[in-house]
Write a protein that holds these residues in place. Structure first.
Motif, PDB file in Angstrom:
ATOM      1  N   GLN A   5      14.830-119.773  86.216  1.00  0.00           N
ATOM      2  CA  GLN A   5      15.664-120.091  85.060  1.00  0.00           C
ATOM      3  C   GLN A   5      16.730-119.011  84.876  1.00  0.00           C
ATOM      4  O   GLN A   5      16.565-117.875  85.341  1.00  0.00           O
ATOM      5  N   TYR A   7      18.748-116.307  82.601  1.00  0.00           N
ATOM      6  CA  TYR A   7      18.322-115.369  81.541  1.00  0.00           C
ATOM      7  C   TYR A   7      19.566-115.148  80.683  1.00  0.00           C
ATOM      8  O   TYR A   7      20.475-114.413  81.064  1.00  0.00           O
ATOM      9  N   GLU A  11      16.673-115.108  76.586  1.00  0.00           N
ATOM     10  CA  GLU A  11      15.728-116.208  76.825  1.00  0.00           C
ATOM     11  C   GLU A  11      15.854-116.751  78.244  1.00  0.00           C
ATOM     12  O   GLU A  11      16.925-116.686  78.838  1.00  0.00           O
ATOM     13  N   LEU A  12      14.780-117.290  78.745  1.00  0.00           N
ATOM     14  CA  LEU A  12      14.786-117.934  80.059  1.00  0.00           C
ATOM     15  C   LEU A  12      15.047-119.416  79.823  1.00  0.00           C
ATOM     16  O   LEU A  12      14.237-120.104  79.179  1.00  0.00           O
ATOM     17  N   TYR A 183      15.169-113.218  89.052  1.00  0.00           N
ATOM     18  CA  TYR A 183      14.484-114.020  88.018  1.00  0.00           C
ATOM     19  C   TYR A 183      13.268-113.271  87.477  1.00  0.00           C
ATOM     20  O   TYR A 183      13.082-113.127  86.269  1.00  0.00           O
ATOM     21  N   LEU A 184      12.452-112.712  88.383  1.00  0.00           N
ATOM     22  CA  LEU A 184      11.264-111.956  87.946  1.00  0.00           C
ATOM     23  C   LEU A 184      11.706-110.731  87.144  1.00  0.00           C
ATOM     24  O   LEU A 184      11.066-110.347  86.160  1.00  0.00           O
ATOM     25  N   SER A 186      14.250-110.498  85.184  1.00  0.00           N
ATOM     26  CA  SER A 186      14.628-110.862  83.805  1.00  0.00           C
ATOM     27  C   SER A 186      13.381-110.898  82.906  1.00  0.00           C
ATOM     28  O   SER A 186      13.446-110.520  81.736  1.00  0.00           O
ATOM     29  N   LYS A 187      12.242-111.259  83.494  1.00  0.00           N
ATOM     30  CA  LYS A 187      11.006-111.291  82.691  1.00  0.00           C
ATOM     31  C   LYS A 187      10.601-109.884  82.254  1.00  0.00           C
ATOM     32  O   LYS A 187      10.170-109.675  81.112  1.00  0.00           O
ATOM     33  N   ILE A 188      10.774-108.915  83.135  1.00  0.00           N
ATOM     34  CA  ILE A 188      10.348-107.563  82.709  1.00  0.00           C
ATOM     35  C   ILE A 188      11.382-106.945  81.769  1.00  0.00           C
ATOM     36  O   ILE A 188      11.051-106.073  80.971  1.00  0.00           O
ATOM     37  N   CYS A 189      12.619-107.445  81.822  1.00  0.00           N
ATOM     38  CA  CYS A 189      13.609-106.970  80.833  1.00  0.00           C
ATOM     39  C   CYS A 189      13.191-107.422  79.432  1.00  0.00           C
ATOM     40  O   CYS A 189      13.290-106.660  78.456  1.00  0.00           O
ATOM     41  N   ILE A 190      12.685-108.647  79.355  1.00  0.00           N
ATOM     42  CA  ILE A 190      12.208-109.172  78.062  1.00  0.00           C
ATOM     43  C   ILE A 190      11.012-108.334  77.603  1.00  0.00           C
ATOM     44  O   ILE A 190      10.966-107.847  76.468  1.00  0.00           O
ATOM     45  N   GLU A 191      10.088-108.091  78.542  1.00  0.00           N
ATOM     46  CA  GLU A 191       8.881-107.310  78.195  1.00  0.00           C
ATOM     47  C   GLU A 191       9.228-105.883  77.786  1.00  0.00           C
ATOM     48  O   GLU A 191       8.616-105.311  76.893  1.00  0.00           O
TER      49      GLU A 191
END
Ligand code: TXE
Length: 481
Positions: A5, A7, A11-12, A183-184, A186-191
């Protein structure tokens, strides 16, 4: 099937078009994920998010920006195995290279600029006792970062880290050929708690998403790494809009080996500089020039070492030294250059053929490391960037001759020189036309140093202060005392 997705604004989310591009594992030839087929509408959403986040992010103290970046690097380190497997699945490079090279360097990129920003300063220029000048270096605003498929997370973070550290907000586009680790990421940026809109990642095709970023009227600077041809296209769009441009493009790097070198050290490193990452590094030394008196000794030792050591196969296998070529199109491009070399009169000393590993990789794209001799330095094989596991050997007799050959291409990115004569090393290093020279080593990197090339290898420099200054605007303020 993994669905990636975009970012945007923290949000994704799916692309506005709802369309996706198939993404293939080059080692198996199988589609394993789908990447958003975004367009200018997604870029506009990303720009608005970045613009809205800029005021707060640019006014966040540098030390706090750095802390969030260090948190991202810690999470990346925590998930190193996951990212390494993802990078290998997406790009085809051996897992040991992802684990020991690609992902650790991405961690270093973020850490380096996350700390460097606290030491970033500017200048003051006193004019005797009647005036003083001081220079402000402020973030530009919303900037664009476009990265390629050869070192996906490594080059993606190499661009976004200085941009974020200096207080800019980013609209980034990784290559559609290797989007997975971004993509992965972007998830740790959110975390990690990166504020929404500070970094936005829009996946998709270069001519749709990339060109929407470069032509966006309010994205003020573009940092690009990729092919020279694409770099020229980007410059054509961005220059009349007076955007700041950093272009890190192709290379056709000479590896100059003198008879007085440390032969064993040179040989080991030359195997690396020729074929690391399947030769898909803009810094690889693809034209090897050997002083005639050791040409035969070098040729037999080099061919022997490449044949016995560079095992081609499943990149997930720890024994594999050479993985898969990143895409079918690039696989065919590299093979076409091997055919061209034969037509131009070259002799293939080893490799030159497709490799079909057994088992899961039977349908992957693999080419044996290829060494070719007997070509004139002016032929296309020796002038054009192949960007695969292909090198040519050419003997030389004098410094003048080898410098003429080394400097003969349109490129000027990197060069390697092997000699124990320190005076000769410095003399040749000054005369070779490139932005980077390694003497008795290769790919030894200090992130503070200026990185980039001359001629068709690009414009501008990345790394250290060069990067921090690229992503800031300098303003001189003169005060009468
Ligand atoms: O690069 P592209 P490709 C060289 C190498 C390779 C050739 C082409 O020789 O064979 O470049 O590789 C985006 N506006 N290098 O096709 O096309 C694209 O989506 C804006 C050397 O992968 O340059 C991707 O994200 N963006 C290089 C990025 O640009 C555009 C490493 C790079 O894609 C665009 C990789 C456009 N019009 C390839 N068109 C190095 N120096 O390390 C594409 N893009």
């Amino acid at each position: 099937m993994i669905t990636l997705q975009n970012y945007i604004n923290g949000e994704l989310i799916a692309p506005v078009s709802g369309a996706y591009l198939s993404n293939t594992n080059p080692a198996t030839g199988e589609v394993f994920s789908e990447c958003p087929d975004s367009d200018e509408r997604d870029v506009d959403l990303a720009y608005v998010a970045a613009e809205n986040a800029f005021e707060q992010w640019s006014n966040t103290p540098a030390e706090k920006r750095g802390r969030i970046m260090l948190k991202i690097s810690e999470l990346l380190e925590r998930d190193l195995q996951l990212f390494a497997e993802a990078e290998t699945t997406d790009q085809g490079k051996p897992l040991w290279l992802s684990k020991n090279g690609e992902i650790p360097r991405a961690i270093s990129n973020i850490r380096f600029f996350g700390t460097a920003i606290e030491h970033f300063s500017s200048e003051a220029h006193p004019m005797g006792n009647h005036a003083i000048n001081y220079t402000l270096r402020s973030p530009i605003g919303v900037v664009g970062c476009i990265s390629p498929w050869n070192l996906p997370l490594y080059l993606f973070t190499w661009k976004i880290a200085p941009a974020l550290a200096t207080g800019n907000c980013v609209v980034a586009k990784p290559s559609e050929i290797t989007p997975y680790t971004a993509y992965l990421f972007s998830k740790i940026c959110i975390e990690a708690g990166l504020p929404p809109g500070v970094l936005n990642i829009v996946h998709g095709l270069g001519h749709k998403v990339g060109s929407a970023i470069t032509s966006h009227p309010s994205i003020k600077a573009i940092s690009f790494t990729g092919g020279t041809k694409t770099g020229a296209e980007i410059a054509k769009v961005a220059a009349p809009m007076f955007k700041k441009l950093s272009l890190e493009l192709g290379g056709k790097n000479p590896n100059i080996i003198f008879a007085d070198c440390d032969f064993e050290a040179m040989l080991a490193e030359t195997v690396r500089s020729s074929f690391l990452n399947q030769g898909e590094i803009c810094l690889c030394g693809s034209r090897i020039f050997i002083e005639r008196s050791i040409y035969d000794k070098f040729k037999s030792a080099f061919v022997e070492k490449v044949k016995t050591e560079l095992v081609v196969g499943d990149p997930m296998n720890p024994k594999t030294k050479t993985g898969a070529i990143v895409s079918k199109a690039h696989f065919e491009k590299v093979l076409s250059y091997i055919e061209l070399a034969k037509q131009e009169g070259g002799t293939v000393l080893c490799g030159g053929e497709v490799v079909k590993p057994d088992g899961v990789c039977a349908n992957g794209w693999f080419i044996a490391p290829t060494i070719i001799e007997g070509l004139p330095y002016t032929c296309r094989t020796n002038q054009e960037e192949i960007f695969g596991p292909v090198v040519t050997l050419s003997p030389f007799d004098t410094e003048e001759e080898v410098l003429k050959m080394a400097n003969s291409t349109e490129y000027g990115l990197a060069a390697t020189i092997w000699t124990q004569d320190v005076t000769k090393a410095h003399r040749v290093a000054q005369l070779v036309k490139s932005g980077i020279v390694w003497i008795n080593c290769w790919l030894l990197r200090d992130l503070r140093t200026p990185f980039g090339g001359v001629k068709s290898s690009g414009v501008g420099r990345e790394g250290g202060l060069e990067a921090l200054r690229f992503f800031t605007e300098a303003k001189n303020i003169c005060v009468k005392l």
